[in-house]
Design a protein around this motif. Structure first.
Motif, short mmCIF file in Angstrom:
data_model
loop_
_atom_site.label_atom_id
_atom_site.label_comp_id
_atom_site.label_asym_id
_atom_site.label_seq_id
_atom_site.Cartn_x
_atom_site.Cartn_y
_atom_site.Cartn_z
N THR A 152 106.72 82.80 7.49
CA THR A 152 105.37 82.27 7.26
C THR A 152 104.57 83.20 6.35
O THR A 152 103.96 82.76 5.37
CB THR A 152 104.64 82.12 8.63
OG1 THR A 152 105.40 81.22 9.43
CG2 THR A 152 103.23 81.60 8.45
N VAL A 153 104.59 84.50 6.65
CA VAL A 153 103.78 85.44 5.87
C VAL A 153 104.38 85.64 4.47
O VAL A 153 103.66 85.60 3.47
CB VAL A 153 103.62 86.79 6.63
CG1 VAL A 153 102.89 87.81 5.76
CG2 VAL A 153 102.88 86.57 7.95
N ILE A 178 95.35 83.42 4.60
CA ILE A 178 94.52 83.25 5.80
C ILE A 178 95.18 82.21 6.72
O ILE A 178 95.28 82.39 7.93
CB ILE A 178 93.07 82.87 5.40
CG1 ILE A 178 92.47 84.02 4.54
CG2 ILE A 178 92.20 82.60 6.63
CD1 ILE A 178 91.10 83.76 3.97
N GLU A 179 95.69 81.15 6.10
CA GLU A 179 96.44 80.12 6.84
C GLU A 179 97.66 80.76 7.53
O GLU A 179 97.90 80.56 8.73
CB GLU A 179 96.92 79.04 5.85
CG GLU A 179 97.78 77.96 6.42
CD GLU A 179 98.30 77.01 5.32
OE1 GLU A 179 98.68 77.48 4.22
OE2 GLU A 179 98.34 75.80 5.57
N ALA A 180 98.39 81.58 6.77
CA ALA A 180 99.59 82.22 7.32
C ALA A 180 99.24 83.20 8.44
O ALA A 180 99.97 83.32 9.42
CB ALA A 180 100.35 82.95 6.22
N SER A 181 98.10 83.88 8.31
CA SER A 181 97.68 84.83 9.36
C SER A 181 97.42 84.10 10.66
O SER A 181 97.88 84.52 11.73
CB SER A 181 96.40 85.57 8.94
OG SER A 181 96.60 86.26 7.73
N LEU A 214 88.77 90.15 7.64
CA LEU A 214 88.72 88.79 8.19
C LEU A 214 90.07 88.36 8.77
O LEU A 214 90.14 87.77 9.86
CB LEU A 214 88.30 87.81 7.08
CG LEU A 214 88.44 86.32 7.40
CD1 LEU A 214 87.33 85.87 8.34
CD2 LEU A 214 88.41 85.46 6.14
N ARG A 215 91.15 88.68 8.04
CA ARG A 215 92.49 88.24 8.48
C ARG A 215 92.86 88.89 9.81
O ARG A 215 93.44 88.25 10.69
CB ARG A 215 93.51 88.53 7.39
CG ARG A 215 93.25 87.70 6.12
CD ARG A 215 93.83 88.32 4.86
NE ARG A 215 93.35 87.64 3.65
CZ ARG A 215 92.15 87.86 3.10
NH1 ARG A 215 91.30 88.72 3.64
NH2 ARG A 215 91.80 87.20 2.00
N SER A 216 92.51 90.18 9.96
CA SER A 216 92.79 90.87 11.23
C SER A 216 91.95 90.30 12.37
O SER A 216 92.46 90.09 13.48
CB SER A 216 92.50 92.37 11.11
OG SER A 216 93.41 92.96 10.24
N LYS A 217 90.68 90.07 12.10
CA LYS A 217 89.81 89.51 13.14
C LYS A 217 90.40 88.21 13.67
O LYS A 217 90.45 87.95 14.86
CB LYS A 217 88.40 89.25 12.59
CG LYS A 217 87.58 90.52 12.41
CD LYS A 217 86.21 90.18 11.85
CE LYS A 217 85.46 91.45 11.45
NZ LYS A 217 84.47 91.23 10.40
N LYS A 252 100.43 95.25 14.67
CA LYS A 252 101.37 95.44 13.55
C LYS A 252 101.25 94.31 12.53
O LYS A 252 101.28 94.53 11.33
CB LYS A 252 102.81 95.52 14.07
CG LYS A 252 103.15 96.89 14.60
CD LYS A 252 104.64 97.03 14.83
CE LYS A 252 104.94 98.46 15.26
NZ LYS A 252 106.32 98.65 15.69
N LEU A 253 101.11 93.09 13.05
CA LEU A 253 100.95 91.95 12.15
C LEU A 253 99.68 92.11 11.31
O LEU A 253 99.69 91.87 10.09
CB LEU A 253 100.92 90.63 12.95
CG LEU A 253 100.69 89.36 12.15
CD1 LEU A 253 101.82 89.11 11.14
CD2 LEU A 253 100.55 88.14 13.08
N CYS A 254 98.60 92.53 11.94
CA CYS A 254 97.35 92.77 11.21
C CYS A 254 97.56 93.80 10.11
O CYS A 254 97.13 93.61 8.96
CB CYS A 254 96.26 93.32 12.14
SG CYS A 254 95.64 92.14 13.32
N ALA A 255 98.23 94.90 10.46
CA ALA A 255 98.44 95.97 9.48
C ALA A 255 99.24 95.45 8.28
O ALA A 255 98.90 95.72 7.13
CB ALA A 255 99.14 97.15 10.13
#
Ligand code: FPP
Ligand code: MG
Length: 298
Positions: free
Chosen positions: A118-119, A159-162, A36-39, A53-56
């Motif tokens: 943020t992350v 999820i907010e941070a993503s 979900l976070r990557s999507k 890269k951020l998704c990974a």
């Protein structure tokens, strides 16, 4: 989805860079989740080297948190497969979690400063959320605010941070996307807590109706406790293995008091608030992500 495959390959490359054969073997044993976070990140920031890269990084942090959570929850299944702690032992699950977690942070340290802040800040929150979750299983929690604060930290924060980090790299209004992510995350956890009651174990990929047995008083139970006539009966079932009759009684009471329906409405309301936050952003896929998340079966 081709781009989710790219995320999986990026995760693998990061683990290859760790130069450790056992870590690669363990990575292969992890069941893939819904991502979900990557999507979310890819729909906000598009598909490019930075967003992949951020998704990974986010998926590795999420996987690490679940490797630790399965030890904490003594869970032997994850996403329909045996968990790493069940296949090996607690030590392996914790150590592999540490490897994924620290490699993710190494990569994060090379990213935009605001993205990194943020992350990483969300990871502190999610760790606090996990501790609150465990503390709340000590005694029957009947405070809605405590539940909401815990699910915000444990689930919604990352999820907010993503969403926020994706908006930062795409040069979009970060506050709007953060609010979307926060409400989506809160709704996501509520739906999770509802599915624990409404779905069977095959669909869930883990035992059904386990939350209450484990001491988790989730939103349907909070509403039920407020409304049910025989409160003592419900309180006596708390943290006990449930017989088929007892499970049925709980479900029937949740239906007749509308506790289940109103929990679903509350999740949908948060989903609508998420959409409202980004309504002028012209991104139809954010509505789709939210609707699919609400209507999911596991
Ligand atoms: C799953 O919740 C757990 C989380 C979403 C967060 C877990 C966080 C930690 C263990 C903090 C440590 C973090 C890192 C990065 C090492 P759940 O038990 O309600 O859901 P489940 O049914 O899927 O297990
Ligand atoms: Mg768990």
């Amino acid at each position: 989805m081709e781009e989710l495959q790219q995320v999986k390959e990026q995760i693998k490359s990061f683990v290859v860079e760790c130069n450790d054969k056992k870590s690669l073997e363990l990575l292969d044993l992890l069941a893939t989740g819904k991502m979900l976070r990557s999507k979310l990140i890819l729909k906000i920031a598009g598909v490019n080297e930075e967003s992949i890269k951020l998704c990974a990084v986010v998926e590795m942090i999420h996987a690490a948190s679940l490797l630790h959570d399965d030890v904490i929850d003594e869970s032997d299944t994850r996403r329909g497969k045996p968990s790493i702690n069940a296949l090996f032992d607690n030590k392996t699950s914790i150590m592999f979690g540490d490897i994924l977690y620290s490699k993710a942070f190494t990569e994060l340290s090379q990213m935009d400063k605001e993205v990194a802040y943020t992350v990483s800040n969300a990871v502190t929150l999610l760790s606090i959320g996990e501790m609150l979750d465990v503390d709340l299983t000590e005694t029957f929690n009947d405070f809605y605010d405590k539940y909401l604060d815990m699910i915000y930290k444990k689930t919604a924060s990352l999820i907010e941070a993503s969403a926020k980090a994706a908006a930062i790299i795409a040069g979009l209004d970060k506050d709007k996307y953060a609010l979307y992510g926060k409400n989506l995350g809160l709704a996501f956890q509520m739906i999770d807590d509802i599915l624990d009651i409404t779905q069977d174990s095959t669909t869930l990929g883990k035992p059904a109706m386990l939350d209450f047995v484990e001491g988790k008083v989730t939103i349907p139970y909070l509403l039920l406790h407020e409304r049910v006539q025989d409160k003592v009966k419900l309180e006596l079932l708390y943290k006990k293995p449930l017989s088929a009759d007892e499970s049925s009684w709980i479900k029937e009471q949740m239906i007749s008091t509308n506790a289940l329906q109103d929990s679903i409405s509350q999740a949908k309301k948060l989903g609508q608030e998420a959409i409202l936050a980004v309504e002028n952003e012209n991104n139809e896929s954010l509505v789709q992500i939210m609707s699919a998340m609400i209507d999911r079966e596991f």
